[in-house]
Motif scaffolding. Structure first.
Motif, PDB file in Angstrom:
ATOM      1  N   GLN A  58       0.823  -1.212   0.000  1.00 50.83           N
ATOM      2  CA  GLN A  58       0.000   0.000   0.000  1.00 50.83           C
ATOM      3  C   GLN A  58       0.860   1.266   0.000  1.00 50.83           C
ATOM      4  N   ASN A  59       2.000   1.245   0.703  1.00 50.41           N
ATOM      5  CA  ASN A  59       2.880   2.416   0.704  1.00 50.41           C
ATOM      6  C   ASN A  59       3.477   2.671  -0.675  1.00 50.41           C
ATOM      7  N   LYS A  60       3.851   1.579  -1.368  1.00 47.84           N
ATOM      8  CA  LYS A  60       4.383   1.721  -2.726  1.00 47.84           C
ATOM      9  C   LYS A  60       3.318   2.276  -3.661  1.00 47.84           C
ATOM     10  N   VAL A  61       2.084   1.826  -3.479  1.00 47.76           N
ATOM     11  CA  VAL A  61       0.988   2.288  -4.328  1.00 47.76           C
ATOM     12  C   VAL A  61       0.765   3.781  -4.120  1.00 47.76           C
ATOM     13  N   LYS A  62       0.756   4.205  -2.870  1.00 50.33           N
ATOM     14  CA  LYS A  62       0.522   5.625  -2.578  1.00 50.33           C
ATOM     15  C   LYS A  62       1.664   6.481  -3.131  1.00 50.33           C
ATOM     16  N   THR A  63       2.905   6.030  -2.964  1.00 51.59           N
ATOM     17  CA  THR A  63       4.056   6.757  -3.507  1.00 51.59           C
ATOM     18  C   THR A  63       3.954   6.854  -5.023  1.00 51.59           C
ATOM     19  N   LEU A  64       3.580   5.760  -5.658  1.00 53.72           N
ATOM     20  CA  LEU A  64       3.414   5.756  -7.110  1.00 53.72           C
ATOM     21  C   LEU A  64       2.307   6.716  -7.531  1.00 53.72           C
ATOM     22  N   GLN A  65       1.188   6.707  -6.819  1.00 50.96           N
ATOM     23  CA  GLN A  65       0.083   7.601  -7.154  1.00 50.96           C
ATOM     24  C   GLN A  65       0.484   9.070  -7.023  1.00 50.96           C
ATOM     25  N   ILE A  66       1.261   9.389  -6.015  1.00 53.60           N
ATOM     26  CA  ILE A  66       1.742  10.769  -5.853  1.00 53.60           C
ATOM     27  C   ILE A  66       2.647  11.150  -7.017  1.00 53.60           C
ATOM     28  N   LYS A  67       3.550  10.242  -7.383  1.00 57.94           N
ATOM     29  CA  LYS A  67       4.453  10.496  -8.501  1.00 57.94           C
ATOM     30  C   LYS A  67       3.669  10.711  -9.789  1.00 57.94           C
ATOM     31  N   LEU A  68       2.689   9.852 -10.056  1.00 62.40           N
ATOM     32  CA  LEU A  68       1.889   9.980 -11.268  1.00 62.40           C
ATOM     33  C   LEU A  68       1.060  11.264 -11.264  1.00 62.40           C
ATOM     34  N   ALA A  69       0.523  11.627 -10.117  1.00 66.82           N
ATOM     35  CA  ALA A  69      -0.257  12.869 -10.015  1.00 66.82           C
ATOM     36  C   ALA A  69       0.634  14.073 -10.287  1.00 66.82           C
ATOM     37  N   ASN A  70       1.863  14.055  -9.770  1.00 62.99           N
ATOM     38  CA  ASN A  70       2.806  15.155 -10.014  1.00 62.99           C
ATOM     39  C   ASN A  70       3.201  15.259 -11.481  1.00 62.99           C
ATOM     40  N   LEU A  71       3.116  14.146 -12.201  1.00 62.34           N
ATOM     41  CA  LEU A  71       3.427  14.133 -13.633  1.00 62.34           C
ATOM     42  C   LEU A  71       2.173  14.376 -14.483  1.00 62.34           C
ATOM     43  N   ASN A  72       1.106  14.821 -13.834  1.00 61.35           N
ATOM     44  CA  ASN A  72      -0.162  15.188 -14.483  1.00 61.35           C
ATOM     45  C   ASN A  72      -0.917  14.018 -15.105  1.00 61.35           C
ATOM     46  N   TYR A  73      -0.778  12.836 -14.545  1.00 59.80           N
ATOM     47  CA  TYR A  73      -1.609  11.712 -14.973  1.00 59.80           C
ATOM     48  C   TYR A  73      -2.889  11.746 -14.146  1.00 59.80           C
ATOM     49  N   ASP A  74      -3.980  11.269 -14.723  1.00 59.18           N
ATOM     50  CA  ASP A  74      -5.279  11.265 -14.052  1.00 59.18           C
ATOM     51  C   ASP A  74      -5.337  10.096 -13.066  1.00 59.18           C
ATOM     52  N   VAL A  75      -5.035  10.379 -11.810  1.00 55.65           N
ATOM     53  CA  VAL A  75      -4.994   9.337 -10.782  1.00 55.65           C
ATOM     54  C   VAL A  75      -5.424   9.935  -9.447  1.00 55.65           C
ATOM     55  N   GLU A  76      -6.097   9.119  -8.643  1.00 52.53           N
ATOM     56  CA  GLU A  76      -6.495   9.530  -7.295  1.00 52.53           C
ATOM     57  C   GLU A  76      -5.476   8.997  -6.299  1.00 52.53           C
ATOM     58  N   VAL A  77      -4.995   9.831  -5.404  1.00 53.57           N
ATOM     59  CA  VAL A  77      -4.025   9.396  -4.395  1.00 53.57           C
ATOM     60  C   VAL A  77      -4.815   8.855  -3.206  1.00 53.57           C
ATOM     61  N   SER A  78      -4.965   7.526  -3.177  1.00 52.71           N
ATOM     62  CA  SER A  78      -5.741   6.893  -2.112  1.00 52.71           C
ATOM     63  C   SER A  78      -4.972   5.772  -1.412  1.00 52.71           C
ATOM     64  N   GLY A  79      -3.910   5.301  -2.048  1.00 57.29           N
ATOM     65  CA  GLY A  79      -3.185   4.169  -1.487  1.00 57.29           C
ATOM     66  C   GLY A  79      -3.792   2.838  -1.872  1.00 57.29           C
ATOM     67  N   GLU A  80      -4.923   2.870  -2.586  1.00 57.25           N
ATOM     68  CA  GLU A  80      -5.589   1.649  -3.037  1.00 57.25           C
ATOM     69  C   GLU A  80      -5.422   1.523  -4.543  1.00 57.25           C
ATOM     70  N   VAL A  81      -5.248   0.305  -5.001  1.00 61.21           N
ATOM     71  CA  VAL A  81      -5.156   0.070  -6.438  1.00 61.21           C
ATOM     72  C   VAL A  81      -6.558   0.164  -7.024  1.00 61.21           C
ATOM     73  N   ASN A  82      -6.724   1.051  -8.007  1.00 63.09           N
ATOM     74  CA  ASN A  82      -8.001   1.171  -8.693  1.00 63.09           C
ATOM     75  C   ASN A  82      -7.745   1.257 -10.193  1.00 63.09           C
ATOM     76  N   LEU A  83      -8.798   1.335 -10.960  1.00 62.27           N
ATOM     77  CA  LEU A  83      -8.662   1.333 -12.415  1.00 62.27           C
ATOM     78  C   LEU A  83      -7.850   2.519 -12.918  1.00 62.27           C
ATOM     79  N   LYS A  84      -8.032   3.690 -12.303  1.00 62.64           N
ATOM     80  CA  LYS A  84      -7.277   4.882 -12.717  1.00 62.64           C
ATOM     81  C   LYS A  84      -5.780   4.696 -12.484  1.00 62.64           C
ATOM     82  N   THR A  85      -5.421   4.077 -11.373  1.00 68.88           N
ATOM     83  CA  THR A  85      -4.007   3.855 -11.070  1.00 68.88           C
ATOM     84  C   THR A  85      -3.389   2.910 -12.094  1.00 68.88           C
ATOM     85  N   ILE A  86      -4.085   1.832 -12.414  1.00 69.71           N
ATOM     86  CA  ILE A  86      -3.566   0.881 -13.401  1.00 69.71           C
ATOM     87  C   ILE A  86      -3.422   1.542 -14.761  1.00 69.71           C
TER      88      ILE A  86
END
Length: 113
Positions: A58-86
């Motif tokens: 879960q920590n890796k997922v949240k870190t990845l989501q933050i990184k993707l959000a900072n790179l302007n990808y459409d992702v929700e920072v929740s720490g949970e794997v969801n369709l947007k994250t994939i």
């Protein structure tokens, strides 16, 4: 006899618990991940098996989501794997491959000149 019944009960209970942790009709050699929305199981999604390590914690997922959000990808920072994250991570890896190919091509062109 009691020990045998106890071991049988524990074995059956354990087998039933593990059998619930797979998608319906999984194909051998393919990797799947359980997608969640608001903490509830939504669906199973097939993923690239190389992504398995990224989505394992879960920590890796949240870190990845933050990184993707900072790179302007459409992702929700929740720490949970969801369709947007994939979807965002898949697009990110494709974009990175393109970037590396372009950089390699540019280096070859500079060497020729």
């Amino acid at each position: 006899m009691k020990q045998f019944l106890f071991l049988l009960f524990v074995g059956l209970f354990s087998w039933n618990s593990f059998s619930q942790d797979l998608p319906p009709n999984p194909e051998p050699g393919k990797c799947y991940i359980r997608c969640r929305e608001n903490g509830k199981h939504v669906s199973w999604q097939e993923i690239n098996c190389d992504f398995n390590d990224v989505f394992s914690d879960q920590n890796k997922v949240k870190t990845l989501q933050i990184k993707l959000a900072n790179l302007n990808y459409d992702v929700e920072v929740s720490g949970e794997v969801n369709l947007k994250t994939i979807a965002a991570y898949t697009q990110y890896t494709k974009d990175e491959k393109k970037r590396h190919r372009r950089a390699k091509k540019k280096r070859k062109e500079t060497k020729r000149n």
